[in-house]
Design a protein around this motif. Structure first.
Motif, mmCIF file in Angstrom:
data_model
loop_
_atom_site.group_PDB
_atom_site.id
_atom_site.type_symbol
_atom_site.label_atom_id
_atom_site.label_comp_id
_atom_site.label_asym_id
_atom_site.label_seq_id
_atom_site.Cartn_x
_atom_site.Cartn_y
_atom_site.Cartn_z
ATOM 1 N N THR A 107 45.495 30.168 -14.890
ATOM 2 C CA THR A 107 44.247 29.409 -14.995
ATOM 3 C C THR A 107 43.740 29.523 -16.428
ATOM 4 N N CYS A 108 42.854 28.591 -16.783
ATOM 5 C CA CYS A 108 42.244 28.665 -18.120
ATOM 6 C C CYS A 108 40.811 28.202 -18.063
ATOM 7 N N GLY A 109 40.069 28.638 -19.062
ATOM 8 C CA GLY A 109 38.729 28.110 -19.283
ATOM 9 C C GLY A 109 38.846 26.947 -20.255
ATOM 10 N N VAL A 195 41.239 28.203 -23.007
ATOM 11 C CA VAL A 195 41.584 29.594 -23.294
ATOM 12 C C VAL A 195 42.198 30.286 -22.071
ATOM 13 N N GLU A 196 43.261 31.036 -22.336
ATOM 14 C CA GLU A 196 43.860 31.951 -21.354
ATOM 15 C C GLU A 196 44.262 33.191 -22.150
ATOM 16 N N SER A 220 40.093 26.332 -14.526
ATOM 17 C CA SER A 220 39.270 27.008 -13.503
ATOM 18 C C SER A 220 37.821 27.184 -13.947
ATOM 19 N N ASP A 221 37.554 26.987 -15.251
ATOM 20 C CA ASP A 221 36.186 27.151 -15.777
ATOM 21 C C ASP A 221 35.927 26.081 -16.823
HETATM 22 N N1 HPA Z 1 38.944 33.307 -20.787
HETATM 23 C C1 HPA Z 1 40.173 33.821 -20.791
HETATM 24 N N2 HPA Z 1 41.047 33.564 -19.832
HETATM 25 C C2 HPA Z 1 40.677 32.758 -18.829
HETATM 26 C C3 HPA Z 1 39.409 32.201 -18.777
HETATM 27 C C4 HPA Z 1 38.496 32.486 -19.811
HETATM 28 O O1 HPA Z 1 37.356 32.012 -19.828
HETATM 29 N N3 HPA Z 1 39.343 31.459 -17.634
HETATM 30 C C5 HPA Z 1 40.544 31.575 -17.026
HETATM 31 N N4 HPA Z 1 41.351 32.355 -17.743
#
Ligand code: HPA
Length: 252
Positions: A107-109, A195-196, A220-221
């Motif tokens: 997932t990443c923001g 970002v991940e 995910s964010d």
């Molecule tokens: N920061 C880093 N890694 C992540 C984030 C985040 O906001 N959301 C999902 N993985």
């Protein structure tokens, strides 16, 4: 009793333990590994998508499973969080288990305001302040490309299935919590979509070892909008990414 048998192979009370952090025996791990961060997500993928599934390593509860997906042998195992952790697991998979390809699924923001929750990103480049590549392999620079053919295969399968997919650079951050205002200047300089915390080390290891590595992410964010998937949404949200990664792995 603990005998050194050969490089990273130990004979302990007549039982072989291969590699320091993975206890599968050689041949127990398929040439293609899907790698979520979370061990329970590895378990979920194994139990929902693979048949003839076997748990092949549970050292530190970092679960690895091997099974069959539509006739193709595939392993799924966790990376843990951050470059140091995925650096260890990916290195041992590539060097001790003859793994050819690792597809990280995470997932990443989102930094980019055009992205929405649930969107999928195929990572072309990881951008990082991390010292991982320099410290491990003497590789200079803060940008690491995806490695080999997995990235193109993910694009091809997404096109075939008419699934929307963003492609671009991602920020592999070393920190989750910070008191710094604004996004990382390095990430902004390279137009990172979000970002991940892992793809930079995975790509660096694959580059050093001449292996394949790709990273597929679900948003995910939304960092600026301060929105995130609820825990209930998360499980369902990750299914399209899992299916795309499995279809690509099968086709490789
Ligand atoms: N920061 C880093 N890694 C992540 C984030 C985040 O906001 N959301 C999902 N993985």
């Amino acid at each position: 009793m603990f005998y050194r048998k050969s490089k990273n192979t130990y004979l302990v009370d007549e039982v072989f333990y291969m590699s320091i952090h993975i206890s599968a025996t050689p041949g127990d791990i398929a040439p293609i590994v899907l790698m979520p961060g979370d061990p329970l997500r590895a378990k979920y993928i194994a139990s929902h998508f693979l048949s003839d599934t076997r748990l092949v390593s549970e050292t530190r509860n970092c679960l690895f499973f091997t099974g069959s997906f539509q006739g193709k042998s595939i392993s799924v195992g966790a990376s843990g969080m951050g470059c140091p952790s995925i650096g260890i697991y990916s290195y041992e998979l590539y060097t001790e288990y003859q793994v050819d390809t690792i597809i990280r699924i995470g997932t990443c923001g989102a930094y980019d305001t055009n992205l929405k929750l649930f969107d999928l990103i195929n990572v072309s480049q990881a951008v990082s302040e991390s010292s991982f590549a320099l410290t491990a392999w003497g590789m200079e620079g803060s940008v690491m490309d995806h490695q080999g053919k997995a990235f193109d295969m993910i694009n091809e399968i997404a096109a075939q299935k008419k699934r929307d997919l963003h492609r671009g650079a991602i920020h592999s951050s070393d920190v989750f919590y910070s008191n710094q205002e604004g996004f990382s200047p390095l990430a902004m300089q390279h137009n990172c979509l979000g970002v991940e915390m892992e793809s930079f080390a995975l790509f660096a290891n694959a580059k050093q070892l001449r292996k394949n590595a790709a990273c597929l992410l679900t948003v995910s964010d939304l960092i600026l909008a301060k929105q995130k998937l609820s825990p209930e949404q998360r499980e369902k949200a990750l299914l399209p990414m899992m299916e795309l990664a499995l279809d690509a792995a099968r086709a490789l």
